[in-house]
Design a protein around this motif. Structure first.
Motif, short mmCIF file in Angstrom:
data_model
loop_
_atom_site.label_atom_id
_atom_site.label_comp_id
_atom_site.label_asym_id
_atom_site.label_seq_id
_atom_site.Cartn_x
_atom_site.Cartn_y
_atom_site.Cartn_z
N ALA A 303 31.11 13.23 129.79
CA ALA A 303 30.72 11.86 130.15
C ALA A 303 30.72 10.94 128.93
N ASP A 304 30.62 11.53 127.73
CA ASP A 304 30.60 10.73 126.51
C ASP A 304 31.99 10.46 125.95
N LEU A 305 33.00 11.16 126.44
CA LEU A 305 34.34 11.03 125.87
C LEU A 305 34.87 9.60 125.86
N GLN A 313 39.75 11.36 121.64
CA GLN A 313 39.51 12.16 122.84
C GLN A 313 40.44 13.37 122.86
N LYS A 314 41.70 13.15 122.49
CA LYS A 314 42.66 14.25 122.43
C LYS A 314 42.24 15.27 121.36
N HIS A 380 29.83 13.91 117.56
CA HIS A 380 30.84 13.19 118.35
C HIS A 380 31.71 14.16 119.14
N GLY A 381 31.23 15.36 119.37
CA GLY A 381 31.98 16.33 120.16
C GLY A 381 33.15 16.95 119.45
#
Length: 561
Positions: A303-305, A313-314, A380-381
């Motif tokens: 959901a945070d992407l 994102q990639k 940040h994932g």
């Protein structure tokens, strides 16, 4: 004319004033070769003979870790991590708390440190690609000036061989790049298999008898057999040789040492693989932080992407399973292992500093300590680096030289990695060649009497598909469309005291107000109220790209001596 031959010819022409200066220092005698034995590998190497002015030049000890964040040092304000040796280095001279790499990935960053040039100029843009043979690295410049040069540990050159390392200017090489693909050339792997044949062939293997509730990343190897311990031990051994006067190192002819022929200064590069992932960590460092609660980043989910531009994102979802989300307990063990790896490296650095002190050479040794980039550690994932967040581009950076650099300096000026080479040359009394794009910060920390203008911005660049297209993380690159339809092979960043702007092709961007949002959680790019700021920073990027290569694109005869 052959393009490669033209490139080398052009480089030699533009470096002519520098070469003439070096020849004036080293003639007579011209650089001579002497034969010594490599340890542990039994091969021959070339060693430079000392120039007449060698005693006035400092030795240089360059220590580098891999993937260490700037905030994972006690001296930089982290009260949880144990880094007494790094803190010792910070107290010994100048500790720069705002130092930034030129690229947030291993090879481009390291080449920028060693050439004083940005990746768009030295063109070593990604890992495991050959270095442009016309590029001249720090070790070659110091060797030409009479330094004895040596490298212990990770180099990350391609091909990953001693021959390539020597071609770049190292006399002595003991190599370990730390991944299976390069083990064929690893002196550590050769030593491990020869001296300890019963150990696991995978030196990254985890122990099989880990009790519930204990560190799941405990290593199968004991601490003394890890590559961290090996790098430290080999560095200490060779430092003893470099600082021990004898007939092999004090003259170029094998004769007895004399006051008229003192030992040439040395340049020793010591490069540790850790704390780079994977996170295997041997006792006692696996349990050093068991009872320490380390602050963790907020959980980043699918959901945070959308908060990230599409290129990031990639990057965040490049694995087979998409976004890597760890439960808090597992993530805490990652952080504990990461901290433990840094403390282990710190222990080895402390032992190395003890050897230097015991040699009597410490007061004439310039010590540099830094890392090639940082680590997101799931902020940040993102796992690893390859982005422009502070955790990836900001690194520990310390420089000391007794009598020249006052101890205990805590510096907050922004320092780009390309400034290291000209600074080292400055302290060594050597000229800075015109193709070097950084500038010396020696006047900032040494009483040179010369002015120093602080940087009001630093720059960084990255090719994201470099990590998206290797092995299990396969997303093929298609000319004209980029990676998976996202054309972002070349991203650029400018960071000022307040703003950070990241530019990607095809309209993607990031803009962060670092004063109001130091964690870089709110991307302001594209908002109407920030258009003027974006335009200004985008223009700065364009000017940097043009101006940084100014001496590469004019006739060498136009350069003033």
């Amino acid at each position: 004319m052959n393009p490669a031959r033209f490139s080398l010819h052009h480089h030699l022409l533009r470096s002519l004033p520098y070469l003439l200066f070096v020849l004036s220092l080293t003639l007579p005698p011209l650089l001579t070769a002497q034969t010594t034995q490599d340890t542990p590998a039994k091969d021959q190497e070339e060693t430079s003979s000392p120039p007449a002015s060698a005693p006035t030049r400092p030795n240089i000890l360059f220590i580098m870790t891999d993937q260490q964040r700037w905030d994972c040092v006690g001296a930089n304000g982290n009260t949880l991590i144990q880094t007494p040796a790094m803190d010792r280095l910070a107290a010994r001279g100048a500790n720069f708390t705002r130092a930034f790499v030129a690229s947030p990935v291993c090879v481009p960053s390291r080449v920028s440190f060693f050439t004083g040039r940005y990746a768009h100029s030295h063109r070593n843009r990604v890992n495991y690609t050959p270095l442009d043979p016309s590029e001249v690295l720090m070790q070659a410049r110091l060797k030409a000036a009479g330094y004895r040069t040596a490298s212990i540990g990770k180099l990350h050159y391609y091909p990953a061989t001693k021959e390539e390392a020597r071609r770049t200017g190292f006399d002595h090489v003991e190599l370990h790049d730390g991944v299976k693909a390069t083990d064929l050339w690893s002196d550590y792997v050769k030593w491990l298999r020869a001296e300890h044949p019963d150990t696991p062939t995978n030196y990254r293997a985890l122990a099989k008898d880990i009790a519930p509730g204990k560190n799941p990343y405990r290593a199968a190897l004991p601490t003394e057999l890890t590559d961290t311990a090996w790098t430290g031990a080999r560095a200490r051994d060779y430092l003893k040789k470099l600082t021990r006067p004898d007939k092999d190192t004090t003259t170029g002819k094998g004769g007895a040492a004399s006051a008229a022929a003192p030992a040439a200064p040395f340049f020793l590069y010591v490069s540790f693989w850790k704390p780079h992932s994977p996170y295997e960590i041997a006792p006692p460092y696996d349990s050093m932080y068991d009872n320490v609660t380390i602050p963790l980043p907020e959980t980043f989910t699918e959901a945070d992407l959308p908060s990230l531009p599409l290129p990031l994102q990639k990057l965040a979802t490049r694995g087979k399973g998409g976004l890597q989300v760890l439960d808090p307990e597992r993530l805490e063990w990652v952080y504990r292992s990461y901290y433990g790896a840094i403390s282990h490296v710190d222990h080895e650095i402390g032992l190395l500093l003890d050897v230097l002190e015991a040699s009597g050479q410490a007061d004439n040794t310039l010590i540099v300590f830094t890392s090639d980039h940082g680590d997101q550690l799931w902020e940040h994932g993102i796992v690893g680096k390859n982005c422009f967040f502070e955790s990836s581009i900001r690194v520990p950076f310390m420089l000391s030289l007794p009598g020249r650099v006052a101890p205990g300096q805590h510096r907050e000026e922004m320092i780009p990695a390309v400034d290291l080479l000209p600074t080292v040359l400055d302290f060594a009394g050597l000229p800075v060649p015109p193709e070097v794009q950084g500038r010396s910060f020696a006047p900032l920390i040494d009483n040179t009497g010369r002015p120093y203008i602080p940087h009001d911005a630093v720059y960084c660049e990255n090719i994201i598909p470099e990590v998206i297209t290797n092995g299990s993380l396969d997303l093929p690159f298609e000319k004209g469309r980029g990676v998976d339809g996202i054309r972002h092979p070349d991203a650029k960043m400018v960071r000022t005291g307040r703003w950070k702007y990241c530019y990607y092709p095809d309209g993607y961007a990031e803009l962060y107000d670092l004063q109001a949002d130091p964690d870089e959680t709110t991307n302001l790019a594209g908002l109407p109220q920030h258009h003027e700021t974006e335009d200004t920073l985008r223009t700065r990027l364009l000017n940097w790209l043009i101006n940084s290569q100014e001496t590469d694109q004019i006739a060498p005869r136009w350069l003033l001596p």
